[in-house]
Motif scaffolding. Structure first.
Motif, short mmCIF file in Angstrom:
data_model
loop_
_atom_site.label_atom_id
_atom_site.label_comp_id
_atom_site.label_asym_id
_atom_site.label_seq_id
_atom_site.Cartn_x
_atom_site.Cartn_y
_atom_site.Cartn_z
N SER A 171 -13.52 4.71 2.22
CA SER A 171 -12.64 4.74 0.69
C SER A 171 -12.97 3.70 0.29
O SER A 171 -12.72 3.55 -1.70
CB SER A 171 -11.69 4.86 1.02
N THR A 227 -4.63 8.16 1.56
CA THR A 227 -4.20 6.95 0.68
C THR A 227 -2.67 6.86 0.25
O THR A 227 -1.90 6.62 -1.14
CB THR A 227 -4.69 7.26 -1.28
N ASN A 228 -1.74 7.89 0.53
CA ASN A 228 -0.73 8.30 0.91
C ASN A 228 0.53 8.30 2.02
O ASN A 228 1.70 8.86 2.17
CB ASN A 228 0.36 9.29 0.09
N ARG A 255 2.99 0.56 2.14
CA ARG A 255 1.46 1.85 1.84
C ARG A 255 1.30 1.13 2.82
O ARG A 255 0.30 0.54 2.69
CB ARG A 255 1.64 2.36 0.17
N TYR A 256 0.18 1.88 3.37
CA TYR A 256 -0.81 1.99 4.29
C TYR A 256 -2.19 3.20 3.57
O TYR A 256 -1.78 3.87 3.14
CB TYR A 256 -0.73 2.42 5.63
N ASP A 257 -3.21 2.53 3.18
CA ASP A 257 -4.82 2.67 2.48
C ASP A 257 -5.72 2.63 3.70
O ASP A 257 -5.67 1.07 3.60
CB ASP A 257 -4.86 2.09 1.32
N GLU A 258 -6.66 3.39 4.21
CA GLU A 258 -7.42 3.13 5.01
C GLU A 258 -8.56 2.83 4.28
O GLU A 258 -9.12 3.95 3.36
CB GLU A 258 -7.51 5.13 5.96
N GLU A 259 -9.19 1.99 4.66
CA GLU A 259 -10.32 1.39 3.84
C GLU A 259 -11.88 1.88 4.34
O GLU A 259 -12.62 2.15 3.65
CB GLU A 259 -10.55 0.05 3.13
N HIS A 284 -7.86 -1.50 7.41
CA HIS A 284 -6.78 -0.87 5.98
C HIS A 284 -6.13 -1.83 5.39
O HIS A 284 -5.43 -2.75 6.53
CB HIS A 284 -5.52 0.33 7.21
#
Length: 259
Positions: free
Chosen positions: A143, A193-194, A201-205, A219
């Motif tokens: 992402s 993204t949520n 907050r965790y965002d998978e990159e 992440h």
């Protein structure tokens, strides 16, 4: 006077093995060309109670020359020679340590199949290690165009040697990269993204599955980046099934000539 010392230079010398006070004193003597302990103290702000001991240590290491007298003067050895000496000692120490580590053959319990990596260097190094061992199939999700671009050279090589599937959450954001991409569904994009757990907050990159046997997910957790490595084929199989089910039917092919 202390503001004249370059903080980055002090930090670099610390990384080469000097203490903070040793780094400040050596830089101070280099700046002054030759100086008394009092003059070095006034320039560096190293406490007077410690200045003589630090000067003595640096002289013993061969970084300073001493002219006895009243007062005693100190002169810095050529920085090229000092840094060269440190470099040689560092390399020899690293080689010796590596040889000794390679000789270790303790009987250890079976290693855990799940590991967490929290340093930026460690994450990228582990990803490159996994990529270098891919034989048949590689699935990549990203992402973050910037993070994916870090591994562009490795992925271009793998395009020719294995079945490579590149999955992204928004095709438009990756259009400058020279790859063919698959896009995930909007529902999956919204999901990754949520993610909020315990207020963080965790965002998978970035996520890869290598030969169906090993995966690594990167992440961001708040303002920190971390990665989880899993070496369990059954888990990797289930992860692969998830990505198979969240793909849009659309497919984009990059025309390299148009970049």
């Amino acid at each position: 006077m202390f503001s004249q010392l370059n903080p980055q230079l002090i930090r670099n010398l610390e990384r080469l093995g000097l203490t903070e006070n040793e780094a400040k004193v050596y830089v101070g003597v280099v700046s002054l060309r030759e100086a008394t302990a009092r003059e070095v103290h006034e320039l560096t702000n190293v406490p007077r109670a410690k200045i003589y001991e630090v000067l003595k240590v640096l002289a013993k290491k061969g970084y300073l020359e001493v002219r006895q007298g009243s007062p005693t003067y100190f002169r810095a050895v050529d920085p090229k020679q000092v840094i060269g000496k440190i470099k040689d000692e560092f390399i020899n120490c690293a080689i010796e340590a590596l040889d000794q580590l390679n000789e270790l053959s303790y009987e250890l319990p079976k290693t855990s199949p799940v590991w967490c990596i929290q340093s930026e260097w460690g994450i990228k190094n582990r990803i490159r290690e996994i990529l270098s061992g891919v034989k048949e199939e590689l699935i990549v999700f990203s992402s973050s165009p910037e993070f994916l671009q870090e591994f562009e050279a490795e992925l271009k090589k793998l395009e020719k040697t294995c079945h490579l599937t590149l999955i992204v959450n928004e095709l438009e954001r990756f259009k400058l990269l020279p790859f063919e991409f698959r896009e995930t569904t909007k529902e999956f994009t919204d999901f990754i993204t949520n993610i909020v757990i315990d207020g963080i907050r965790y965002d998978e990159e970035f996520f890869i599955i290598a030969d169906g046997k090993e995966s690594i997910g990167v992440h961001s957790a708040g303002n920190k980046r971390e990665a989880v490595v899993i070496k369990l084929p059954v888990v990797c199989y289930m992860q692969k099934m998830i990505y198979d089910r969240v793909l849009e039917p659309s497919f984009i092919k990059k025309d390299l000539n148009s970049v």
